[in-house]
Design a protein around this motif. Sequence first.
Motif, PDB file in Angstrom:
ATOM      1  N   UNK A 283      41.991  53.155  48.854  1.00  0.00           N
ATOM      2  CA  UNK A 283      40.915  53.657  48.008  1.00  0.00           C
ATOM      3  C   UNK A 283      40.216  52.505  47.297  1.00  0.00           C
ATOM      4  N   UNK A 284      40.985  51.540  46.814  1.00  0.00           N
ATOM      5  CA  UNK A 284      40.386  50.370  46.158  1.00  0.00           C
ATOM      6  C   UNK A 284      39.605  49.516  47.145  1.00  0.00           C
TER       7      UNK A 284
ATOM      8  N   UNK B  27      36.593  39.391  55.240  1.00  0.00           N
ATOM      9  CA  UNK B  27      36.279  39.944  53.923  1.00  0.00           C
ATOM     10  C   UNK B  27      37.305  40.976  53.491  1.00  0.00           C
ATOM     11  N   UNK B  28      37.868  41.737  54.432  1.00  0.00           N
ATOM     12  CA  UNK B  28      38.919  42.696  54.071  1.00  0.00           C
ATOM     13  C   UNK B  28      40.123  41.967  53.491  1.00  0.00           C
ATOM     14  N   UNK B  29      40.488  40.829  54.060  1.00  0.00           N
ATOM     15  CA  UNK B  29      41.588  40.026  53.507  1.00  0.00           C
ATOM     16  C   UNK B  29      41.231  39.479  52.123  1.00  0.00           C
ATOM     17  N   UNK B  30      39.987  39.021  51.959  1.00  0.00           N
ATOM     18  CA  UNK B  30      39.551  38.518  50.663  1.00  0.00           C
ATOM     19  C   UNK B  30      39.582  39.632  49.615  1.00  0.00           C
TER      20      UNK B  30
ATOM     21  N   UNK C   3      43.098  40.373  48.620  1.00  0.00           N
ATOM     22  CA  UNK C   3      43.591  39.319  47.737  1.00  0.00           C
ATOM     23  C   UNK C   3      43.072  39.515  46.324  1.00  0.00           C
ATOM     24  N   UNK C   4      41.790  39.849  46.186  1.00  0.00           N
ATOM     25  CA  UNK C   4      41.216  40.081  44.862  1.00  0.00           C
ATOM     26  C   UNK C   4      41.880  41.269  44.174  1.00  0.00           C
TER      27      UNK C   4
ATOM     28  N   UNK D  99      44.088  41.093  40.670  1.00  0.00           N
ATOM     29  CA  UNK D  99      43.825  41.967  39.524  1.00  0.00           C
ATOM     30  C   UNK D  99      45.065  42.755  39.135  1.00  0.00           C
ATOM     31  N   UNK D 100      45.760  43.288  40.128  1.00  0.00           N
ATOM     32  CA  UNK D 100      46.951  44.075  39.869  1.00  0.00           C
ATOM     33  C   UNK D 100      48.039  43.214  39.253  1.00  0.00           C
TER      34      UNK D 100
END
Length: 113
Positions: free
Chosen positions: A72-73, A94-97, A100-101, A105-106
Amino acid sequence: QHSDLRYATALASGIPACDVALDRGYISAPLRAAFAAEGCTVHTPPKRGMVDPPAWDPVLYARRHRVENLFSRLKDFARITLRRDKTRRSWMGFAHLAATMINLRTTEFGHRP
């Protein structure tokens, strides 16, 4: 306008798994039997009012919820959802990036002293 329950058995066939955590919409007896035939244990919470509810593991089901929240995120990034990248390589990059972001955050907000 059809339920995706009818395609679940075909989609899951051949996937090596021993435990399956499904949503409540996938608690049908034929689907459970198909997973049992492949040696899988199904951990789905029973529907309310079931006469003979099957056993399930709430801890394993909670892990499924965490994975669903991660997807969902990931969908919050329009670039991933709309597949704006034209090549598979750039989309996966970009999905990996993005993953990672999300992880940063988590981790930042989850482990405060």
